[in-house]
Design an enzyme around this catalytic site. Structure first.
Site, mmCIF file in Angstrom:
data_model
loop_
_atom_site.group_PDB
_atom_site.id
_atom_site.type_symbol
_atom_site.label_atom_id
_atom_site.label_comp_id
_atom_site.label_asym_id
_atom_site.label_seq_id
_atom_site.Cartn_x
_atom_site.Cartn_y
_atom_site.Cartn_z
ATOM 1 N N ALA A 1 0.836 -1.210 0.000
ATOM 2 C CA ALA A 1 0.000 0.000 0.000
ATOM 3 C C ALA A 1 0.865 1.253 0.000
ATOM 4 C CB ALA A 1 -0.910 0.022 1.226
ATOM 5 N N GLU B 1 -1.063 7.558 2.817
ATOM 6 C CA GLU B 1 -2.256 8.085 2.157
ATOM 7 C C GLU B 1 -3.467 7.195 2.443
ATOM 8 O OE1 GLU B 1 -1.792 10.900 1.118
ATOM 9 O OE2 GLU B 1 0.361 10.958 0.799
#
EC number: 4.1.-.-
Length: 590
Positions: free
Chosen positions: A489, A493
């Site tokens: 990932a 964010e």
């Protein structure tokens, strides 16, 4: 006959009457201590490429032009010697823009040499023609096309001075030479060879009145603090330590100045950073901008502080918060002069001593956490354990004090700045927040210091941006170890999306086998899914570098910067606590 032609082409040997411009450029670089150039070959720069190779300058050929600039950046930052990247015209130049911008924001001296179509083809739609200088001018200290063969050495001399900050703020410069000009011969009378000589950088001295004024402020302060930045690296730290001893000031470094003051020094209180910024009544910045990483110097973040600015360039002297005293001078000279002015001063270090006690406790608590943090709810490794494994190997197969450490990523960078504490040389992207620097920075570091361990810890998203440079490390035998925190990932964010928007979109990555990628390029690669396997994997990586350790980490780990709102991008400050203080200050002013 062939030997004579080679000698004339290289500009060497007694038969020389005239010298091609490309040879003059190569000679200039050698005279300025350049023994390697980072780049990606193309026809527009082949004349210089050829001359450098014939003169024995090492060509470090890369897989992406931006990586060449990143490698030059790392070389300059670690050695203090201006480095060179060389790229061809058109996309070769445009591929460097992000890396040049990163070096510009970090104020790193380096020279980028670009290709340029021949002058006779001007305005006729030549191959790879684009206004390079117009693109790069806003992010360089100089961007220029050199069209006059007999002026090339003068132009390079000026550019080198501008890069080093001799005429202002240091940073990258860009020069391009049309290919036909590179092939032109310059007769001896027009070569302007006086510009070949490398010149020492000027060292402006502080004014005695300014020195006395700063000394008076220190004597009157109860809680003085010094924060250093990249400009402080004009000294080896000796003068900085002298002033810390003479003033009794607390000391905070930044990623730009890590290692100038040892953590064992009584003034080093990095783990008590928030308390220092909140309580200091005299803030002295040394070669450091008051940017977002320091709350822009706002009274909301430094509510009680008078300010003194010391720097050898205006960009580190007058930004955001003006000083009661501002000293434009070589920082080492200014620090030494102030320390001398305080020779009869006996500082009260009670505040600093309290901070040191807090620092030691917090640092030890965090060090223990590096070794004991539990896996996430998904069963995967917490990123802290990567740094715990490195700490466990310290004094065994690693001397972390001598290891060049690099951190890259969003969340991972936040974990790294806390987990990497012993390394005296540390690199990350700095204020620009540019991802993808880990592998090229590591290669630049390893080639500059082949006898020192180089370990880069990076997030998986950041690693993917320059993953192909593992091939460069293998081809050039750069003994790097890259540790990938693979949480699948863009997690800083992703955390912001989940916390503030309630919808996670476009921030998940695949469960990629980065160890397999490394092996495909010919490097050693291992995947780790159990924290108990980390030490062994890193040990084997160090023994078989270049190497990559792919650590499967949890998405559940929120970094300190995530928790403070860095991913959210608050309105007034980079971090939520500072932003809240800024909002309160503005409301009080209504």
């Amino acid at each position: 006959m062939a030997d004579r032609q080679d000698a004339e082409r290289s500009g060497a040997g007694p038969a020389r009457q005239s010298v091609p411009v490309a040879s003059l450029v190569a000679e200039f670089l050698q005279e300025h201590g350049v023994d390697r150039v980072f780049g990606l070959q193309g026809g527009h720069i082949q004349p210089i490429w050829d001359q450098l190779a014939r003169r024995g300058v090492r060509i470090v050929d890369v897989r992406d032009e931006g990586s060449a600039v990143h490698m030059a950046h790392a070389h300059t930052e670690l050695t203090g010697q201006t480095a060179v990247a060389m790229v061809t015209a058109g996309p070769g130049v445009t591929n460097t823009v992000t890396a040049v911008a990163n070096a510009s924001v970090s104020r790193i001296p380096l020279l980028v040499i670009g290709g340029c179509p021949p002058i006779p083809q001007s305005n006729m739609g030549p191959l790879q023609d684009i206004p390079h200088t117009a693109i790069l001018e806003p992010i360089t200290r100089l961007a220029r096309t050199l069209r006059s063969a007999d002026q090339v050495l003068r132009e390079f001399d000026e550019a080198w001075a501008r890069a080093s900050g001799d005429r202002g703020e240091p940073g990258p410069v860009y020069l391009e030479i049309p290919t036909d000009v590179l092939r032109r011969d310059v007769p001896p009378a027009l070569q302007m060879r006086e510009h070949l000589r490398a010149k020492p950088k000027r060292r402006p001295q502080p004014h005695p009145d300014d020195v006395a004024a700063v000394a008076d402020l220190i004597r009157a302060a109860e809680k003085p603090a010094i924060i250093s930045g990249r400009g402080a690296r004009t000294t080896d730290g000796t003068d900085l330590v002298r002033l810390l001893d003479a003033s009794g000031a607390a000391y905070l470094d930044t990623q730009e100045s890590r290692g100038l003051v040892p953590d064992s020094h009584p003034a080093a209180v990095g783990s008590a950073r928030s308390a220092v910024m909140r309580d200091t009544d005299l803030l002295i910045t040394v070669g450091r901008q008051l940017d977002y990483q320091l709350g822009m110097g706002s009274p909301a973040v430094f509510p009680h502080a008078k300010v003194v600015r010391i720097a050898d360039t205006a960009s580190e002297l007058i930004d955001n918060r003006r000083g009661e005293v501002e000293i434009l001078a070589e920082p080492g000279a200014a620090l030494a002069a102030i320390a001398d002015a305080l020779k009869d001063h006996t500082p009260d270090t009670s505040w600093r001593d309290e901070l040191k006690a807090k620092h030691r406790k917090r640092a030890e608590d965090y060090r223990q956490a590096l070794h004991s943090t539990e896996n996430g709810a998904d069963g995967h490794i917490h990123p802290n354990r990567i740094f715990g494994a490195l700490d466990a190997l310290d004094g065994d197969v690693l001397d972390l004090g001598e290891t060049i450490m690099i951190a890259d990523g969003g969340d991972l960078l936040s974990f790294g700045r806390l987990g990497i504490t012993k390394a005296r040389r540390y690199l990350d992207a700095g204020a620009f927040g540019c991802l993808g620097v880990a592998t090229p920075f590591a290669i630049g570091a390893a080639l500059a210091y082949p006898d020192r361990p180089v370990v880069a810890v990076t997030g998986d998203g950041a690693f993917g941006i320059t993953a192909t440079e593992i091939d460069t490390a293998v081809r050039h035998d750069a003994k790097i170890v890259v540790i990938v925190s693979n949480n699948r990932a863009w997690n800083i964010e992703r955390y912001d999306q989940a916390e503030n928007y309630g919808l996670v979109v476009g921030t998940d990555l695949a469960d990629s086998d980065y160890a397999g990628v490394a092996r495909a390029f010919g490097a050693h690669g291992e995947r780790v899914t159990d924290p108990a396997e980390l030490e062994g994997a890193i040990r084997r990586a160090l023994a078989n570098a270049p190497a990559l350790v792919d650590v499967v980490t949890t998405q559940d780990a929120a970094s300190p910067d995530s928790g403070k709102g860095l991913g959210f991008v608050p309105d007034y400050q980079a971090l939520t606590p500072w932003n809240d203080a800024e909002v309160a200050r503005r409301q009080e002013g209504i």
